[in-house]
Write a protein that holds these residues in place. Structure first.
Motif, PDB file in Angstrom:
ATOM      1  N   PHE A  43       0.855  -1.192   0.000  1.00 37.47           N
ATOM      2  CA  PHE A  43       0.000   0.000   0.000  1.00 37.47           C
ATOM      3  C   PHE A  43       0.885   1.233   0.000  1.00 37.47           C
ATOM      4  O   PHE A  43       1.894   1.265   0.701  1.00 37.47           O
ATOM      5  N   ASN A  44       0.507   2.231  -0.782  1.00 31.81           N
ATOM      6  CA  ASN A  44       1.245   3.484  -0.732  1.00 31.81           C
ATOM      7  C   ASN A  44       0.357   4.551  -0.108  1.00 31.81           C
ATOM      8  O   ASN A  44      -0.709   4.865  -0.636  1.00 31.81           O
ATOM      9  N   VAL A  45       0.806   5.127   1.024  1.00 29.20           N
ATOM     10  CA  VAL A  45      -0.018   6.090   1.749  1.00 29.20           C
ATOM     11  C   VAL A  45       0.346   7.524   1.351  1.00 29.20           C
ATOM     12  O   VAL A  45      -0.330   8.470   1.740  1.00 29.20           O
ATOM     13  N   ALA A  46       1.417   7.705   0.570  1.00 28.81           N
ATOM     14  CA  ALA A  46       1.845   9.060   0.228  1.00 28.81           C
ATOM     15  C   ALA A  46       1.305   9.469  -1.143  1.00 28.81           C
ATOM     16  O   ALA A  46       0.384  10.285  -1.244  1.00 28.81           O
ATOM     17  N   TRP A  47       1.862   8.915  -2.179  1.00 27.30           N
ATOM     18  CA  TRP A  47       1.496   9.235  -3.557  1.00 27.30           C
ATOM     19  C   TRP A  47       2.230   8.272  -4.461  1.00 27.30           C
ATOM     20  O   TRP A  47       3.201   7.644  -4.057  1.00 27.30           O
ATOM     21  N   GLN A  48       1.766   8.151  -5.714  1.00 22.80           N
ATOM     22  CA  GLN A  48       2.616   7.530  -6.722  1.00 22.80           C
ATOM     23  C   GLN A  48       3.584   8.632  -7.161  1.00 22.80           C
ATOM     24  O   GLN A  48       3.201   9.790  -7.293  1.00 22.80           O
ATOM     25  N   ASN A  76      -1.652   6.067  11.357  1.00 21.30           N
ATOM     26  CA  ASN A  76      -3.081   6.077  11.647  1.00 21.30           C
ATOM     27  C   ASN A  76      -3.856   5.089  10.788  1.00 21.30           C
ATOM     28  O   ASN A  76      -4.852   4.520  11.235  1.00 21.30           O
ATOM     29  N   LEU A  77      -3.381   4.884   9.547  1.00 16.56           N
ATOM     30  CA  LEU A  77      -4.025   3.883   8.697  1.00 16.56           C
ATOM     31  C   LEU A  77      -3.848   2.489   9.313  1.00 16.56           C
ATOM     32  O   LEU A  77      -4.802   1.717   9.414  1.00 16.56           O
ATOM     33  N   ILE A  78      -2.619   2.181   9.745  1.00 11.72           N
ATOM     34  CA  ILE A  78      -2.360   0.877  10.366  1.00 11.72           C
ATOM     35  C   ILE A  78      -3.239   0.703  11.613  1.00 11.72           C
ATOM     36  O   ILE A  78      -3.898  -0.320  11.804  1.00 11.72           O
ATOM     37  N   LEU A  79      -3.267   1.761  12.450  1.00 12.12           N
ATOM     38  CA  LEU A  79      -4.047   1.675  13.693  1.00 12.12           C
ATOM     39  C   LEU A  79      -5.529   1.480  13.396  1.00 12.12           C
ATOM     40  O   LEU A  79      -6.214   0.702  14.072  1.00 12.12           O
ATOM     41  N   SER A  80      -6.027   2.169  12.344  1.00 15.72           N
ATOM     42  CA  SER A  80      -7.451   2.031  12.026  1.00 15.72           C
ATOM     43  C   SER A  80      -7.760   0.618  11.547  1.00 15.72           C
ATOM     44  O   SER A  80      -8.803   0.050  11.869  1.00 15.72           O
ATOM     45  N   ALA A  81      -6.813   0.030  10.803  1.00 17.59           N
ATOM     46  CA  ALA A  81      -7.046  -1.336  10.331  1.00 17.59           C
ATOM     47  C   ALA A  81      -6.996  -2.327  11.496  1.00 17.59           C
ATOM     48  O   ALA A  81      -7.752  -3.297  11.528  1.00 17.59           O
ATOM     49  N   LEU A  82      -6.090  -2.057  12.466  1.00 17.08           N
ATOM     50  CA  LEU A  82      -5.990  -2.952  13.625  1.00 17.08           C
ATOM     51  C   LEU A  82      -7.256  -2.915  14.475  1.00 17.08           C
ATOM     52  O   LEU A  82      -7.560  -3.868  15.203  1.00 17.08           O
ATOM     53  N   LYS A 140      -7.413  -1.452   2.966  1.00 16.41           N
ATOM     54  CA  LYS A 140      -7.954  -0.961   1.701  1.00 16.41           C
ATOM     55  C   LYS A 140      -9.124  -0.004   1.925  1.00 16.41           C
ATOM     56  O   LYS A 140      -9.292   0.983   1.211  1.00 16.41           O
ATOM     57  N   ALA A 141      -9.919  -0.283   2.969  1.00 19.61           N
ATOM     58  CA  ALA A 141     -11.058   0.581   3.272  1.00 19.61           C
ATOM     59  C   ALA A 141     -10.605   1.976   3.706  1.00 19.61           C
ATOM     60  O   ALA A 141     -11.318   2.961   3.512  1.00 19.61           O
ATOM     61  N   PHE A 169      -8.053   4.719  -1.445  1.00 19.26           N
ATOM     62  CA  PHE A 169      -7.143   3.954  -2.284  1.00 19.26           C
ATOM     63  C   PHE A 169      -7.800   3.613  -3.618  1.00 19.26           C
ATOM     64  O   PHE A 169      -8.984   3.304  -3.685  1.00 19.26           O
ATOM     65  N   GLY A 170      -7.000   3.624  -4.691  1.00 17.26           N
ATOM     66  CA  GLY A 170      -7.450   3.121  -5.978  1.00 17.26           C
ATOM     67  C   GLY A 170      -7.258   1.612  -6.032  1.00 17.26           C
ATOM     68  O   GLY A 170      -6.814   0.994  -5.053  1.00 17.26           O
ATOM     69  N   ASN A 171      -7.550   1.023  -7.194  1.00 15.52           N
ATOM     70  CA  ASN A 171      -7.463  -0.440  -7.307  1.00 15.52           C
ATOM     71  C   ASN A 171      -6.042  -0.951  -7.083  1.00 15.52           C
ATOM     72  O   ASN A 171      -5.836  -2.087  -6.675  1.00 15.52           O
ATOM     73  N   ASN A 172      -5.018  -0.100  -7.340  1.00 20.47           N
ATOM     74  CA  ASN A 172      -3.628  -0.548  -7.156  1.00 20.47           C
ATOM     75  C   ASN A 172      -3.057  -0.167  -5.784  1.00 20.47           C
ATOM     76  O   ASN A 172      -1.846  -0.170  -5.594  1.00 20.47           O
ATOM     77  N   HIS A 173      -3.951   0.165  -4.827  1.00 16.91           N
ATOM     78  CA  HIS A 173      -3.537   0.514  -3.464  1.00 16.91           C
ATOM     79  C   HIS A 173      -2.676   1.771  -3.425  1.00 16.91           C
ATOM     80  O   HIS A 173      -1.780   1.892  -2.587  1.00 16.91           O
ATOM     81  N   HIS A 174      -2.904   2.680  -4.366  1.00 18.71           N
ATOM     82  CA  HIS A 174      -2.257   3.990  -4.319  1.00 18.71           C
ATOM     83  C   HIS A 174      -3.343   5.043  -4.109  1.00 18.71           C
ATOM     84  O   HIS A 174      -4.509   4.815  -4.471  1.00 18.71           O
TER      85      HIS A 174
END
Lengths: 378, 306
Positions: free
Chosen positions: A132-137, A299-305, A321-322, A334-339
């Motif tokens: 997963f990329n949380v910043a940008w492509q 925060n993304l990791i924590l939300s998934a946990l 992904k959510a 996220f788009g289909n490629n997790h960016h």
């Protein structure tokens, strides 16, 4: 010293986590020494701010310094995956290091969340369900700059970037959106500090503007030398050379320059206001783009946990992904490629008292996805 | 491509070369006279730059900042020689490499501990900023011309010191036979400390001069150190003249190669891949130069017989 600090931090966190039953181990490989240290320090500080705020006793973070060297990044990654058994990895700043580490980490079943590097190779055909990329492509900010150049009616740009994956993505991204001509195109050495030769070429090229991507100390050198050279063409760049961490060193040379970013400290959302205040309070400096990306990643990791256990890989992946977290940059998905699909803004460098900083002046691209998403079969 | 552009690039190459000379002179002196490989030379360059940035921030004077860089780097050099290097003269080169590599880590982490990870601010003074117009219509930054001038003055002074003064004679004598010169009553350990401090001061000056146009940050000395080693290998270890010639060769090759190779490839390749291939080959160019020179003259251009 570095190892000591890391160990102390790791021990502190792990003692806290000792009692908990289900434990999540996060391995962070980032650049904490050498030329690119400021970027890694900011990602780490932003990340750890979110971890501390969460106050969870079942998350352990192990932090190691890659010194911006691909070979040490690979070694650390092997150790983290094989002997320390981390569940999630993150932290890498540079695209060449990401290319060395990420494909093998994800192939071994580890989740990798990028807080910075977004090489094109990992966004298209070689995308992976655990990446997963949380910043940008990489291309995104440069695409917005190309679009801005059209709006500003720039017709003949001289463009330059370092000769490494992100540098190539940068110029590709700019050219994808920019409709004018190119007065010249130059790839410089990664880590180069003297740009006299490039500036002389810009002077001789008949360009009407300059677009450059030179992250970290490279950008400071370029801007100071450019200001001193007497070449007086408008400059456009991505946020990386106009970030909070380096603007003070660039000084007045950067005032008025337009740059593109998916985040700024004046983005008016409650999450961002709270983040800027908390970061300033804890570290006694303004947060940078990199800090915001580290903060969002944690925060993304924590939300998934909160919704899934990391040992249930499918559920955890779906929760990532959510992306049900309060991003400091406002809308984010996220788009289909997790960016990310997100807004990219145009900022201007201003002075507030003694401090050089940015303010948003326009939205460059709205809900922008990357150009490689269609190639990703996922 | 205009003649003006070529001349401007030659000036850029000269300026880069002169800066490399300041760095390589200390390295080659220390290696030549004491037989010591000093990887921490780049750290002394960083010390000079940081000292200049701090003093410039306090006093606002660039001249004082340069003086501070000389003093701070010389002091750091002397201290390092007394505390660490002194114990390494009789060890083999591997021990020296390890110990001085450790010094790099100590200096880098120490500097980070004191000043933080973010670059410091050191600016070109207003009376040296902006471009000047040279004969022929070349626009060139005044500050870079100043670097060339300062470098040439320092080089002349160094030649005079080594060739014409008593201490220079002792340094050259120490290079050939350290036992004999010690037997003649010269205090060899004081001499070594002096040479080391002199080399450090030159590196510190280079750091301060360059810091004003680049960024003053932790680890800034390491990339330059590699080039400085290339310079002394090309020039011949221990030779000041070799360091000068080697530095100018490397400076010009690197600058001109970086500019003209991509154009050369552009004649028969499409632009995007020409810039990419040209840039890659240009960054190898000085190492190719070094290899060719070592093939022809294994001990460098002005090296001894060893």
């Amino acid at each position: 010293m570095k190892t000591l600090k890391t160990m102390a931090l790791a021990t502190a966190v792990s003692t806290l986590a000792m009692a908990a039953a289900a434990e999540t181990k996060i391995g962070m490989i980032t650049t904490l020494s050498g030329g690119g240290a400021g970027l890694g320090v900011d990602v780490r500080d932003g990340f750890m701010l979110a971890i501390d705020q969460a106050g969870r006793d079942n998350v352990e973070v192990v932090i190691e310094d890659d010194q911006r060297k691909p070979e040490s990044a690979v070694q650390i990654a092997d150790r983290m995956i094989q002997s320390e058994k981390v569940d999630i990895m993150t932290g890498i700043i540079w695209s060449n290091l990401a290319m060395a580490v990420v494909p093998s980490a994800t192939a071994q079943g580890v989740f990798y969340l990028s807080p910075n590097a977004g090489p094109s190779a990992l966004a298209g055909k070689r995308c992976h369900e655990n990446y997963f990329n949380v910043a940008w492509q990489n291309d995104n900010l440069h695409e917005a700059a190309g679009a801005y150049a059209n709006d500003a009616e720039l017709k003949n740009s001289y463009i330059l970037a370092p000769n490494y994956p992100a540098g190539k993505d940068a110029l590709t991204g700019y050219k994808r959106m920019y409709e004018g001509d190119l007065a010249g195109e130059t790839y410089t050495k990664l880590g180069q500090t003297d740009y006299a030769a490039e500036i002389a070429q810009i002077r001789a090229s008949g360009a009407d503007s300059v677009y450059f991507f030179l992250p970290g100390g490279m950008g400071i050198s370029f801007l100071k030398q450019y200001a001193d050279s007497g070449v007086d063409l408008p400059v456009v760049g991505p946020a990386f050379s106009f970030d909070q961490g380096i603007l003070q060193a660039v000084g007045g040379a950067a005032l008025g320059i337009k740059n593109t970013s998916q985040w700024n400290k004046d983005l008016d959302t409650p999450a961002n206001t709270a983040f800027v205040a908390a970061f300033e309070q804890k570290y006694d400096r303004l947060p940078s783009l990199y800090a915001s990306q580290g903060y969002d990643t944690a925060n993304l990791i924590l939300s998934a946990l909160d919704t899934a256990d990391v040992s249930d890989k499918d559920a955890f992946r779906a929760a990532l992904k959510a992306a049900k977290f309060d991003s400091v940059r406002g809308a984010f998905k996220f788009g289909n490629n997790h960016h990310p699909i997100q807004n990219i803004y145009v900022r201007e460098v201003i002075q507030e008292g003694d401090v050089f900083t940015n303010k948003i002046i326009a939205t460059g691209l709205e809900n922008h996805a990357d150009a490689y998403a269609a190639d990703c079969k996922m | 491509m205009s003649l003006i552009l070529i001349l401007e690039q030659i000036l850029n190459g000269l300026q880069f070369g002169v800066m490399l000379f300041l760095m390589a002179a200390g390295l080659t002196l220390v290696f030549g006279v004491m037989g010591l490989i000093n990887l921490a030379h780049g750290a002394l360059y960083m010390v000079g730059a940081f000292a200049a940035a701090i003093v410039a921030a306090w006093t606002g004077s660039f001249v004082l900042a340069l003086a501070a860089s000389l003093v701070a780097a010389a002091a750091a050099g002397a201290l390092v020689e007394l505390l660490v290097i002194r114990k390494l003269y009789d060890r083999d080169h591997l021990d020296q490499v390890l110990a001085t590599f450790a010094l790099i880590l100590v200096f880098s982490e120490g500097t980070r501990w004191i000043f933080g990870s973010f670059p410091l601010f050191l600016d070109v003074p207003s009376y040296l900023s902006g471009p000047v117009t040279l004969p022929g219509g070349i626009q060139y930054p005044l500050y870079r011309l100043t670097i060339i001038a300062i470098g040439l003055v320092v080089a002349t002074g160094l030649f005079w010191l080594i060739a014409r003064t008593r201490i220079g004679i002792q340094i050259r004598a120490g290079e050939s036979d350290r036992e004999m010169i010690a037997a003649l009553g010269v205090d060899i350990s004081v001499l070594y400390t002096l040479v080391f401090a002199l080399g450090a001061a030159l590196a510190g000056l280079a750091g301060a001069l360059v810091g004003a146009i680049q960024s003053v940050q932790v680890g800034m000395g390491e990339p330059v150190l590699i080039l400085a080693f290339v310079v002394i290998v090309i020039g011949g270890i221990g030779s000041i003249k070799g360091a000068m010639v080697g530095a100018l060769l490397v400076g010009l090759t690197d600058t001109l190669g970086g500019v003209f190779l991509p154009r050369l490839f552009g004649l028969f390749m499409e632009p995007a891949s020409a810039t990419s291939v040209g840039a890659s080959l240009a960054s190898m160019l000085i190492y190719i130069l070094m290899a060719v020179i070592l093939l022809v003259r294994p001990s460098g251009l002005y090296g001894g017989q060893s």
